[in-house]
Scaffold this active site. Structure first.
Site, PDB file in Angstrom:
ATOM      1  N   LYS A  28     -29.846  42.843 -13.873  1.00 24.76           N
ATOM      2  CA  LYS A  28     -30.688  43.814 -14.561  1.00 24.76           C
ATOM      3  C   LYS A  28     -31.001  43.350 -15.983  1.00 24.76           C
ATOM      4  CE  LYS A  28     -29.786  48.353 -14.169  1.00 24.76           C
ATOM      5  NZ  LYS A  28     -30.886  49.246 -13.757  1.00 24.76           N
ATOM      6  N   ARG A  98     -26.038  51.473 -18.409  1.00 22.61           N
ATOM      7  CA  ARG A  98     -26.042  51.126 -16.974  1.00 22.61           C
ATOM      8  C   ARG A  98     -25.326  49.820 -16.713  1.00 22.61           C
ATOM      9  NH1 ARG A  98     -30.978  53.725 -14.561  1.00 22.61           N
ATOM     10  NH2 ARG A  98     -32.217  54.428 -16.320  1.00 22.61           N
ATOM     11  N   GLY A 107     -25.703  51.207  -6.343  1.00 22.24           N
ATOM     12  CA  GLY A 107     -24.961  52.466  -6.310  1.00 22.24           C
ATOM     13  C   GLY A 107     -23.448  52.324  -6.389  1.00 22.24           C
ATOM     14  N   MET A 109     -21.617  51.028  -8.918  1.00 23.60           N
ATOM     15  CA  MET A 109     -21.028  51.231 -10.246  1.00 23.60           C
ATOM     16  C   MET A 109     -21.730  52.394 -10.934  1.00 23.60           C
ATOM     17  SD  MET A 109     -20.186  47.404 -11.491  1.00 23.60           S
ATOM     18  CE  MET A 109     -21.743  46.708 -11.088  1.00 23.60           C
ATOM     19  N   ARG A 365     -36.318  43.477  -9.817  1.00 22.42           N
ATOM     20  CA  ARG A 365     -35.408  42.504  -9.184  1.00 22.42           C
ATOM     21  C   ARG A 365     -36.048  42.063  -7.876  1.00 22.42           C
ATOM     22  NH1 ARG A 365     -30.994  47.158  -7.797  1.00 22.42           N
ATOM     23  NH2 ARG A 365     -32.353  48.296  -6.401  1.00 22.42           N
ATOM     24  N   HIS A 483     -14.961  34.976  27.151  1.00 23.55           N
ATOM     25  CA  HIS A 483     -15.942  34.754  28.193  1.00 23.55           C
ATOM     26  C   HIS A 483     -17.200  35.615  28.008  1.00 23.55           C
ATOM     27  CE1 HIS A 483     -17.565  35.449  32.273  1.00 23.55           C
ATOM     28  NE2 HIS A 483     -17.512  34.145  32.266  1.00 23.55           N
ATOM     29  N   ARG A 589     -22.148  22.774  31.323  1.00 24.87           N
ATOM     30  CA  ARG A 589     -20.807  22.954  31.894  1.00 24.87           C
ATOM     31  C   ARG A 589     -20.950  22.990  33.408  1.00 24.87           C
ATOM     32  NH1 ARG A 589     -20.555  26.812  27.204  1.00 24.87           N
ATOM     33  NH2 ARG A 589     -18.663  26.409  25.987  1.00 24.87           N
ATOM     34  N   GLU A 775     -11.887  17.498  21.121  1.00 26.42           N
ATOM     35  CA  GLU A 775     -11.465  18.912  21.125  1.00 26.42           C
ATOM     36  C   GLU A 775     -10.000  19.076  20.785  1.00 26.42           C
ATOM     37  OE1 GLU A 775     -13.533  21.239  24.422  1.00 26.42           O
ATOM     38  OE2 GLU A 775     -12.985  19.378  25.433  1.00 26.42           O
ATOM     39  N   SER A 794     -18.913  14.499  21.164  1.00 24.85           N
ATOM     40  CA  SER A 794     -19.398  15.857  20.976  1.00 24.85           C
ATOM     41  C   SER A 794     -18.192  16.712  20.617  1.00 24.85           C
ATOM     42  CB  SER A 794     -20.061  16.370  22.258  1.00 24.85           C
ATOM     43  OG  SER A 794     -20.510  17.680  22.050  1.00 24.85           O
ATOM     44  N   GLY A 796     -16.010  19.675  20.350  1.00 26.48           N
ATOM     45  CA  GLY A 796     -15.855  20.997  20.977  1.00 26.48           C
ATOM     46  C   GLY A 796     -15.036  21.848  20.040  1.00 26.48           C
ATOM     47  N   THR A 797     -15.738  22.531  19.142  1.00 29.98           N
ATOM     48  CA  THR A 797     -15.008  23.218  18.070  1.00 29.98           C
ATOM     49  C   THR A 797     -14.307  24.490  18.536  1.00 29.98           C
ATOM     50  OG1 THR A 797     -17.100  24.187  17.416  1.00 29.98           O
ATOM     51  CG2 THR A 797     -16.369  22.262  16.181  1.00 29.98           C
ATOM     52  N   ASN A 798     -14.625  24.953  19.757  1.00 30.76           N
ATOM     53  CA  ASN A 798     -13.860  26.105  20.273  1.00 30.76           C
ATOM     54  C   ASN A 798     -12.426  25.672  20.520  1.00 30.76           C
ATOM     55  OD1 ASN A 798     -16.357  27.368  20.378  1.00 30.76           O
ATOM     56  ND2 ASN A 798     -16.635  26.979  22.564  1.00 30.76           N
ATOM     57  N   ASP A 799     -12.270  24.623  21.305  1.00 31.73           N
ATOM     58  CA  ASP A 799     -10.916  24.151  21.593  1.00 31.73           C
ATOM     59  C   ASP A 799     -10.290  23.509  20.362  1.00 31.73           C
ATOM     60  OD1 ASP A 799      -9.975  24.740  24.235  1.00 31.73           O
ATOM     61  OD2 ASP A 799     -11.684  23.581  24.976  1.00 31.73           O
ATOM     62  N   CYS A 861     -20.836  20.938  20.061  1.00 33.35           N
ATOM     63  CA  CYS A 861     -21.320  21.858  21.089  1.00 33.35           C
ATOM     64  C   CYS A 861     -20.443  23.092  21.209  1.00 33.35           C
ATOM     65  CB  CYS A 861     -21.433  21.155  22.434  1.00 33.35           C
ATOM     66  SG  CYS A 861     -19.849  20.622  23.095  1.00 33.35           S
ATOM     67  N   TYR A 881     -26.641  15.855  15.774  1.00 29.97           N
ATOM     68  CA  TYR A 881     -27.240  17.083  16.300  1.00 29.97           C
ATOM     69  C   TYR A 881     -26.208  18.191  16.419  1.00 29.97           C
ATOM     70  CZ  TYR A 881     -25.052  15.987  20.801  1.00 29.97           C
ATOM     71  OH  TYR A 881     -24.133  15.729  21.783  1.00 29.97           O
TER      72      TYR A 881
HETATM   73  C1  PEP Z   1     -15.385  23.719  23.058  1.00 28.70           C
HETATM   74  O1  PEP Z   1     -14.199  23.718  23.320  1.00 28.70           O
HETATM   75  O2  PEP Z   1     -15.828  23.830  21.910  1.00 28.70           O
HETATM   76  C2  PEP Z   1     -16.380  23.586  24.143  1.00 28.70           C
HETATM   77  C3  PEP Z   1     -17.655  23.495  23.866  1.00 28.70           C
HETATM   78  O3  PEP Z   1     -15.929  23.624  25.420  1.00 28.70           O
HETATM   79  P1  PEP Z   1     -15.522  24.978  26.163  1.00 28.70           P
HETATM   80  O4  PEP Z   1     -15.938  26.124  25.334  1.00 28.70           O
HETATM   81  O5  PEP Z   1     -16.188  24.931  27.487  1.00 28.70           O
HETATM   82  O6  PEP Z   1     -14.031  24.834  26.283  1.00 28.70           O
HETATM   83 MG    MG Z   2     -13.586  22.987  25.289  1.00 25.22          MG
END
Ligand code: PEP
Ligand code: MG
Length: 904
Positions: A28, A98, A107, A109, A365, A483, A589, A775, A794, A796-799, A861, A881
């Site tokens: 402000k 103010r 709103g 403060m 603003r 899932h 998959r 992974e 690749s 696999g950032t989930n695992d 992925c 990628y």
């Molecule tokens: C992962 O683990 O990131 C992955 C892409 O494989 P999934 O989810 O099938 O285990």
């Molecule tokens: Mg996996």
């Protein structure tokens, strides 16, 4: 001696601050200074810096000793510019006090208006204005605000619910009006307002134990302290947590000369946006009220008038616009609108007051806007030459882009309802429909074209068809990579998971959410983008095909350097992703062909294979399975013609595909001509204590080489057949859950042998790429060795997240929530990528891998591939990628382009 300068003055077309000094002066303060520099009519004032706030807290909530001297000096400047004097009996200057942090905290403060009114200054103001009613109205407003903000809140007094001083004074005002038979505040006469003010002061003394200060100087100092104090108020702290605003930023305080919109019918106050914040149209959009103070517009006590013809709607079209009633002032405001946009190159949200026909600007603003509006404005402003292409790309946030891709709840309507329960925002968009407790019911509704919400404890692969048939999904358990969440996001379906308040009693056919009970067939509305559940039917909004969207994405791709692929395992999803601009498939998959529609036959073959007790039987079963895998692969390779498609070898633990429960097992045993007891024994043999860490991924192929051999044969055959048909398949095969290079050598040997065999069989030569997922932390650490065989990685950032944290991706929800509440971790790492450690493993994996193979292609992925903040990280880590669900593809494209522009 402290020499820090805390006070920055503004007014009279000059200022000590400017727009880019937000960190010091707050949003402000910086913008008020900027408007002065632009020569706009701004009531003179001063800004006390955020540094002063920090000093105030460091000094045990004491103002720095030098501050008030600086303030009084600054006030002299204001007095000169306004031709008035603070605390003066004849020509009194009144001020507002103010807050104003670096980023707007609407709103959260406190504000005090009309500071400086006392028995000493009241007569002078009455004489000057000839309007005692206005003066006493201002006085009672000051008392109400001051008691609340300065005397109660800032003093840390915490009254019982409904017993706060503001509420008590409001009640007194209402009782007084009722006694007099008045409907509106404006009917109160001057002497009645004075009588009320006196009663207020008495009540304040009784309740708070101190007198309302009748001294202008004390009022100002109290106001400044109270604004600083409100930085640490409950609301402000809670807001900072949500928005991730650091506690040590502090707020600035703006002390500004009061101008009055409540001095009669030639006075007014209003708020406006320089363009329509809902649609983005280049139309001046605003509301105003005659004879009112700013708080009246915001509080919604009176229906505000439309600013102009463009702002007229069904509710306000009978009310006169500023364009009609004050055409000259309106013209001036329009000029200011144009000056501001040209200066800020953006849409502004402004506040103004008209005092007896003279226009004053009180705030500007950068305005908040919907996703549709942000894209429209970015494109329009680019075409108008206000901004360049890169700025246009940066103007639309990836989450706003999401609005274009999913049907959503009508936002204006949604605001009218109370959120019933909250869960994790697993799949974006909105859904409204009848509750279905089973997949069968969801499919039945779907057939009858009845919108429905599938409500489950959790979902498992058997629910896939019901999930497909449902308009939205709500589960009591599960996390962001559960899932249900994976599947829903893949389809772009609205989905909320892990909503602990959902209690389903299947026997009774009842559902309870936060004490409210529902039957199957009752209506629910979901906001999957926020994770909010409503008990009412909220209308949906359709984001119709917007040609601007396509045009915008073309520009986005011009600046993007990182590839965007998709996670898809059937031709429909692949096509959707292509339509959204995917450049390949980063994760197919293979096992998904065993879930859902048309999965009966292949699943039966797969079960035969799993339940076979000898190698011969298993091979025979695999021979029957192969054509299904081949056809599944061919279908999607065809759609992806000319673009790379990464098939991931079967990954899940096999027990997921064998029948559980006696009834199912008896049925399958009968179908297979097998004894129930034998089947049961086989299933029991497969039981693992930790299936996530057991026989899955590449381990399956090491223990049962015939399983990978079948997959290789199917994939190579699919490729050979398509080549013969004149198509252009780009086959990539990747191995999941690798821990070292020997696993890859083992599998590659099989692949190369089968590759030769298939080429010989079809009489055709072709290449394929062989790579691996990373992974498991170990794999990232020995990536230099793994890259001797792998041509691509690749991540696999989930695992990788699961294995790094040791958090089970399927059911760690309750722990993660508690950890976030206790500030042990900042966010759910399955949702927000953990750059600190999992990220370190990714960077290390890339570096070590490329030390062996400089051209190693690296992608990601896991689910984070579609998360904008993570995309920025992956760009910086040098990935080639990201791969994400089809519906996230445009979001990832935008995030990748923004990363390239930002990190250039
Ligand atoms: C992962 O683990 O990131 C992955 C892409 O494989 P999934 O989810 O099938 O285990
Ligand atoms: Mg996996």
């Amino acid at each position: 001696m402290n020499n820090t300068k805390y006070v920055y003055t503004f007014g009279g077309k000059t200022a000590e601050g400017k727009a880019d000094m937000k960190n010091l002066l707050g949003g402000k303060g910086a913008n008020l200074a900027e408007m002065c520099l632009l020569g706009l009519p701004v009531p003179a004032g001063l800004t006390i810096s955020t540094e002063c706030c920090t000093a105030y807290y460091a000094n045990n909530c004491q103002l720095p000793a030098t501050l008030m001297d600086e303030v009084w000096k600054g006030m002299k400047n204001m007095e000169n510019l306004m031709g008035l004097k603070y605390d003066d009996a004849d020509h009194p200057l009144l001020v507002s006090c103010r807050s104003g942090a670096r980023t707007s905290m609407p709103g959260m403060m406190d504000t005090v208006l009309n500071i400086g009114l006392s028995f000493k200054t009241i007569p002078g103001l009455i004489k000057k204005t000839g309007n005692p009613r206005f003066v006493y109205d201002s006085y009672r407003r000051l008392i109400m605000m001051y008691a609340d903000v300065v005397m109660e809140k800032a003093e840390g007094i915490e009254p019982a619910d409904g017993k706060g001083i503001r509420k008590q004074l409001d009640d007194m005002l209402d009782e007084y009006k009722e006694k007099k038979g008045y409907k509106s505040d404006t009917e109160l006469k001057a002497e009645e307002l004075l009588e009320l003010a006196e009663a207020f002061k008495k009540r304040i003394k009784e309740v708070l134990g101190t007198e309302f200060p009748d001294d202008a100087k004390a009022q100002l100092e109290g106001g400044i302290k109270a604004v600083f104090k409100s930085w640490d108020g409950k609301k402000a702290i809670a807001y900072r947590r949500i928005e991730g605003i650091p506690d040590d930023w502090g707020t600035a305080v703006n002390v500004q000369s009061m101008v009055f919109g409540n001095m009669g019918d030639s006075s007014a106050t209003g708020v406006a946006f320089t363009r329509d914040p809902a649609t983005g149209e280049n139309k001046f959009y605003g509301e105003w009220l005659i004879n009112a103070q700013g708080e009246d517009v915001v509080a919604g006590i009176r229906t505000p008038n439309p600013l102009n013809d463009d702002t007229k709607n069904e509710q306000n079209k009978h009310l006169k616009s500023m364009q009609e009633l004050m055409p000259e002032t309106y013209k001036e405001l329009c000029e200011i609108r144009s000056i501001l946009e040209k200066n800020y190159h953006d849409m502004l949200d402004i506040e103004f007051t008209i005092q007896e026909g003279k226009l004053f600007m009180l705030q500007c603003r950068v305005g908040k806007r919907t996703g549709v509006a942000s894209l429209t404005m970015a494109m329009d402003m680019m075409k108008e030459g206000l901004i360049d292409e890169k700025t246009a790309v940066l103007r639309v946030s990836p989450s706003q882009l999401d609005e274009f891709l999913h049907p959503i709840l009508n936002q204006a309507e949604e605001k009218k309802f109370k959120v019933l329960a909250k869960g994790l925002p697993a799949g974006p968009g909105g859904a409204v429909g009848r509750i279905a407790f089973t997949s069968e019911k969801a499919m039945e509704y779907h057939k009858q074209k009845i919108a429905n919400i599938l409500v489950r404890e959790e979902t498992n692969p058997e629910d896939v068809e019901g999930m497909r048939a449902a308009n939205g999904i709500l589960t009591a358990r599960g996390g962001m990579t559960s899932h249900a969440a994976l599947v829903a996001r893949g389809w772009g379906k609205c989905c909320i998971v892990g909503c602990d308040d959902v209690k389903i009693d299947f026997e009774a056919g009842k559902l309870e959410i936060c004490g409210k009970s529902f039957n199957e067939g009752d209506i629910l509305s979901l906001n999957g983008t926020k994770g909010w559940v409503y008990a009412e039917e909220i209308p949906m909004a359709k984001n119709t095909e917007n040609p601007l969207f396509k045009e915008f994405m073309k520009i986005v791709d011009k600046y993007r350097t990182m590839g965007v692929r998709t996670n898809a395992d059937n031709p429909e999803d692949a096509q959707t992703a292509l339509d959204f601009g995917a450049e390949g498939i980063g994760l197919f998959r293979i096992e998904h062909m065993f879930y859902g529609k048309n999965s009966e036959k292949p699943l039966e073959k797969l079960r035969n294979m799993i339940l076979s007790d000898t190698l011969e039987r298993r091979k025979a079963a695999l021979d029957e399975l192969e054509p299904y895998i081949r056809e599944s692969a061919k279908g999607t390779l065809k759609v992806m013609n000319g673009k790379p498609l990464t098939f991931r070898l079967m990954d899940p633990p096999l027990h997921e595909f064998v029948p559980q429960g006696e009834e199912q097992q008896r049925k399958v045993a009968k179908e297979r001509g097998m004894k129930y007891e034998d089947l049961k024994k086989r299933v029991e043999e497969m039981h693992e204590v930790n299936p996530m860490m057991g026989l899955r991924g590449v381990r399956l192929g090491i223990i049962y080489p015939e399983i990978t051999e079948t997959q290789f044969r199917a994939l190579f055959s699919a490729t050979a057949e398509l080549l013969k048909e004149g198509m252009d398949p780009h086959l990539e095969i990747m191995v999941p859950l690798t821990i070292n290079v020997r696993e890859l050598q083992n599998q590659k040997a099989i692949a190369d042998r089968v590759h030769e065999e298939v080429q010989a069989k079809y009489g055709i030569r072709f290449n394929y790429m062989f790579g691996t997922m990373i992974e498991i932390p170990r794999a990232a650490l020995v990536a230099n060795q793994i890259a001797e065989v792998a041509e691509f990685f690749s991540f696999g950032t989930n695992d990788l997240t699961q294995m790094t944290f040791g958090f089970s991706r399927d059911d760690v929800n309750a722990i993660v929530h508690k950890y976030i509440d206790e500030k042990i971790i900042p966010a759910d790492p399955f949702n927000t990528f953990d750059q600190e450690c999992v990220g370190e493993l990714v960077k290390l994996g890339v570096e070590r891998g490329r030390s062996t193979r400089p051209v190693l292609k690296c992608g990601v992925c896991g689910e984070h591939g579609g998360d904008p903040a993570s995309v920025d990280f992956f760009f910086r880590a040098g990935l080639n990628y990201v791969s994400c669900s089809p519906f996230r593809v445009p979001v990832a494209r935008l995030a990748a382009a923004q990363a390239a522009i930002r990190n250039a």
